[in-house]
Design a protein around this motif. Structure first.
Motif: not given
Length: 396
Positions: A40-67
């Motif tokens: 799943l996405p870990w971060v929601l990046l928005r241009p300001n506090r109210l606007a819709a944003g872009e969902f960002l996932r963990l990089p593949g290497a970090q996800a593998a390390l976490g697993a």
């Protein structure tokens, strides 16, 4: 194989080599949402506090390390149980580290008013990490002091990350910087409401509990009334108190001069006190009635008066159980105090409802997260007090 005579075997371990089946199940119950969170996405990046944003996932290497880390923590219950507390703490701490690192990375090159919020993956990881640490903590109790300390390693790690500003780019911290002066004021008001209501519940409930413990008819009436209050939703109870308190304030100037009115602190404190009465009363009656008759008979045989038996024998033996009622009341009051903002009583609910009105999720979290931590902290503090008094006063 046989064990040497006198060797202690941890009840958390089966066959001395692995955690019991129940504890292994708890570890896997925590690992499952953590593994799911990596998809799943870990971060929601928005241009300001109210606007819709872009969902960002963990990089593949970090996800593998976490697993790998989560699988190691879950499997340690079967193959290397003494490593479970350390691995569980590291798993939870890794998610906290990623919260700060990923929000900082997301804001690189963005405008100053851009916001990086925690998304579903992070919250699911923290939920699973909490379960994992809980299971490892249960297992650690039978393994020695070092393992118990390792199960709590995440806590000083979290404090250290906060002190060095690792979470500075998380949107909730950005909201805190904007609301810093108001936050301290509302947190103080929240604590004042909780402690005042708990104190009033003790003053009213303690004598009633002693009376009810000695009279079955009184017990039925008192507990019935207190239980009836609990069936009324908190918001409804707050609304029901507005009219009578307004009438009292209008007809009794002395009360009005003391700050009593239909909105604000007075109805909030009244409702919170009423809610806190049931756990205080119920646990008090159970605790006082649960004192061993043999202990009371022995005190009577020593020539103690009724008052001496109560203060020197019955109350000390009942106090640890009675305190659990105060703990339950304190945790419940944290939530009720948040709702009290709706009638102008202040508290952390100010941020929750302001965020709901403006659609600012991070402002909601600025009130909700501290309220949750406050409930957990009060619960832990009063549990510790129960254990301390149980070991000291419970021995007569």
């Amino acid at each position: 194989m046989t064990r040497a005579a006198g060797e202690r075997v941890s009840p958390a371990l089966s066959a001395g080599r692995r955690l019991s089946g129940d504890l292994q199940a708890v570890l896997w119950l925590g690992a499952a949402p953590m593994l799911t969170s990596l998809l799943l996405p870990w971060v929601l990046l928005r241009p300001n506090r109210l606007a819709a944003g872009e969902f960002l996932r963990l990089p593949g290497a970090q996800a593998a390390l976490g697993a790998l880390l989560v699988m190691a923590a879950a499997l340690s219950g079967r193959f290397l149980p003494r490593a479970a507390p350390l691995l569980a703490s590291l798993s939870l701490l890794t998610g906290l580290w990623w919260l700060g690192a990923q929000t900082t990375t997301a804001l690189t090159g963005q405008a100053t008013f851009a916001r990086a919020s925690a998304s579903s993956g992070l919250w699911l990881w923290l939920l699973g990490g909490g379960i994992l640490v809980y299971g490892a903590g249960l297992a650690a109790r039978g393994m020695g002091r070092l393992q118990v300390l390792l199960a709590w390693l995440w806590l000083p790690g979290l404090v250290l990350l906060a002190l060095i500003g690792h979470f500075a780019d998380w949107s909730v911290i950005a909201e805190y910087r904007v609301q810093r002066s108001r936050f301290g004021q509302e947190l103080g008001q929240h604590l004042k409401l909780i402690l005042s209501a708990l104190g009033l519940a003790a003053v009213i409930g303690a004598p009633l509990a002693v009376w009810a413990s000695r009279n079955a008819r009184v017990s039925g009436v008192v507990l019935g009334l207190a239980g009836g209050v609990q069936t009324v939703p908190s918001l409804a109870l707050l609304g029901m108190l507005i009219a009578p308190l307004s009438w009292l304030a209008n007809h009794l100037p002395a009360l009005r001069s003391l700050g009593v009115s239909g909105i604000g602190t007075a109805p909030a404190l009244s409702a919170m006190t009423l809610y806190a009465l049931l756990p205080v009363l119920r646990n008090g009656v159970v605790a006082l009635r649960g004192v061993s008759p043999g202990a009371l008979d022995a005190a009577r045989g020593m020539g103690m008066t009724d008052n001496q038996r109560f203060w020197r024998v019955q109350l000390p033996l009942a106090l640890p159980v009675w305190l659990s009622g105060f703990r339950q009341a304190a945790v419940m009051l944290v939530g009720v105090a948040s709702v009290a903002q709706l009638i102008g009583a202040g508290g952390l609910g100010y941020f929750i409802f302001s965020g709901l009105q403006s659609g600012a999720a991070d402002l909601i979290l600025l009130g909700a997260v501290p309220a949750a931590l406050l409930a957990i902290g009060l619960d832990a503090l009063l549990r510790g007090l129960e254990a301390l008094l149980g070991s000291k006063l419970g021995k007569v």
